[in-house]
Design a protein around this motif. Structure first.
Motif, PDB file in Angstrom:
ATOM      1  N   ARG A 155      28.540 -32.827   6.363  1.00  0.00           N
ATOM      2  CA  ARG A 155      27.907 -33.164   7.634  1.00  0.00           C
ATOM      3  C   ARG A 155      26.778 -32.183   7.935  1.00  0.00           C
ATOM      4  O   ARG A 155      26.788 -31.029   7.503  1.00  0.00           O
ATOM      5  CB  ARG A 155      28.929 -33.130   8.779  1.00  0.00           C
ATOM      6  N   ARG A 156      25.810 -32.654   8.717  1.00  0.00           N
ATOM      7  CA  ARG A 156      24.669 -31.831   9.121  1.00  0.00           C
ATOM      8  C   ARG A 156      25.103 -30.851  10.204  1.00  0.00           C
ATOM      9  O   ARG A 156      26.023 -31.130  10.993  1.00  0.00           O
ATOM     10  CB  ARG A 156      23.535 -32.724   9.619  1.00  0.00           C
ATOM     11  N   LEU A 157      24.429 -29.692  10.246  1.00  0.00           N
ATOM     12  CA  LEU A 157      24.718 -28.662  11.236  1.00  0.00           C
ATOM     13  C   LEU A 157      23.576 -28.500  12.221  1.00  0.00           C
ATOM     14  O   LEU A 157      22.398 -28.623  11.851  1.00  0.00           O
ATOM     15  CB  LEU A 157      24.958 -27.318  10.552  1.00  0.00           C
ATOM     16  N   SER A 158      23.914 -28.214  13.459  1.00  0.00           N
ATOM     17  CA  SER A 158      22.940 -27.820  14.477  1.00  0.00           C
ATOM     18  C   SER A 158      23.151 -26.339  14.762  1.00  0.00           C
ATOM     19  O   SER A 158      24.263 -25.914  15.109  1.00  0.00           O
ATOM     20  CB  SER A 158      23.140 -28.643  15.751  1.00  0.00           C
ATOM     21  N   LEU A 159      22.104 -25.541  14.581  1.00  0.00           N
ATOM     22  CA  LEU A 159      22.208 -24.085  14.736  1.00  0.00           C
ATOM     23  C   LEU A 159      21.315 -23.575  15.859  1.00  0.00           C
ATOM     24  O   LEU A 159      20.253 -24.143  16.139  1.00  0.00           O
ATOM     25  CB  LEU A 159      21.780 -23.363  13.443  1.00  0.00           C
ATOM     26  N   ARG A 160      21.759 -22.494  16.462  1.00  0.00           N
ATOM     27  CA  ARG A 160      20.888 -21.619  17.257  1.00  0.00           C
ATOM     28  C   ARG A 160      20.808 -20.325  16.474  1.00  0.00           C
ATOM     29  O   ARG A 160      21.794 -19.608  16.335  1.00  0.00           O
ATOM     30  CB  ARG A 160      21.449 -21.390  18.660  1.00  0.00           C
ATOM     31  N   TYR A 161      19.597 -20.048  15.943  1.00  0.00           N
ATOM     32  CA  TYR A 161      19.465 -18.975  14.960  1.00  0.00           C
ATOM     33  C   TYR A 161      18.480 -17.928  15.449  1.00  0.00           C
ATOM     34  O   TYR A 161      17.364 -18.243  15.884  1.00  0.00           O
ATOM     35  CB  TYR A 161      18.993 -19.545  13.619  1.00  0.00           C
TER      36      TYR A 161
END
Length: 319
Positions: A155-161
């Motif tokens: 699955r795709r990930l959503s990041l705050r980087y």
């Protein structure tokens, strides 16, 4: 490739070849994790090594005509390289850390057996030292577990980087491909849709992570990076920077890929390397202190001086 990387390989290569006469060049290169060209370079260096005297009878005799490696006159270093206490301790600590990572549940029994064998072989010294060290993966709580979950379910990930070079937090959508350890850090590697390319994300800089109900589908050109030379991979378009370091700062030439290194005498070096962002170079220059300085570009040297004066001013204010 640094001499610190090459020497242990050469010391292990000769005993291996002595016990595997006629081994194929391609197979040996694959076993030692190098290209065939690098292996041939190593063999050419081995051919020039031997006992003091340096006559033909003193030197190791090695040939690889036809792709088969034959070696002779190397009995003096026929025994495999033994790990020192610090080397064995570091390996044991790393294996214990690996066993604790999510995703290695099915391999923990095998890792435990390897650790036990190493502890027996390394004797009491290494086991005592390694028992005093504990390593934790420095990451946002549950970040590693969430990343591993996305990898398992594709699955795709959503990041705050967090990007330290720009001191900003960026949103990212990433198709994860693997978690790797490099330069002592844990990284998520995957296709970043913001950058439209493969990127590495340090787990300890992930401030937030969420698994999206979107299948991970990186494009065909997405391939894992070769991290054999480390994470720091400059581009030819990055800014060229020149440093001068004293003997105490020579580690820079070993630790970072340099375009040119010039001896200046008395242990000093002039180093040319490329930097993707000046913030990283500023931190490196401040870390060097009086053991190094930026020579060019002049604007970067001025920035380093300004940052150093600002830091000293904080000490003055505190007193």
């Amino acid at each position: 490739m640094s001499s610190a990387d090459r020497l242990p390989r050469l010391l292990a290569l000769v005993p291996y070849l002595l016990s595997h006469q006629g081994a194929e060049v391609g197979e040996v290169a694959k076993l030692f994790g190098v290209t065939e060209k690098q292996l041939i370079d190593d063999l050419q260096l081995v051919w020039m090594c031997g006992l003091p005297g340096h006559t033909p009878g003193d030197l190791i005799d090695v040939s690889w005509d036809g792709g088969e490696i034959l070696i002779d006159n190397a009995d003096t270093i026929a025994r495999p390289l033994r790990l020192a206490v610090d080397e064995a301790s570091a390996l044991i600590v790393a294996l214990r850390m690996l066993a604790d990572l999510p995703g290695f549940e099915n391999n923990r029994d095998a890792l435990a057996r390897v650790i036990a064998k190493l502890e027996r072989a390394a004797a009491e010294g290494a086991a005592t030292v390694s028992n005093q060290v504990a390593v934790e993966v420095d990451a946002q709580p549950d970040a590693l577990a969430t990343v591993q979950d996305a990898l398992r379910r594709r699955r795709r990930l959503s990041l705050r980087y967090y990007v330290p070079g720009r001191d900003e937090i960026t949103p990212r959508e990433v198709d994860p491909m693997r978690v790797v350890m490099a330069d002592g850090r844990a990284y998520l590697e995957g296709w970043c849709y913001r950058a439209e390319g493969m990127r590495l994300f340090r787990l300890d800089r992930i401030l937030g992570v969420e698994v999206l109900e979107v299948p991970a589908s990186p494009p065909e050109e997405a391939e894992p990076m070769d991290l054999a030379e480390g994470v720091f991979r400059p581009s030819p378009t990055d800014e060229l920077v020149e440093l001068e370091v004293t003997a105490a700062g020579r580690w820079v030439a070993e630790y970072y890929p340099c375009e040119q290194v010039t001896e200046l005498g008395e242990g000093r070096l002039r180093i040319a390397l490329r930097a993707r962002d000046q913030g990283w170079l500023v931190r490196l220059a401040l870390r060097l202190g009086d053991s190094g300085k930026v020579v060019a570009p002049a604007a970067l040297a001025r920035r380093v001086a300004d940052e150093a004066r600002a830091a000293l001013a904080l000490y003055s204010d505190a007193s």
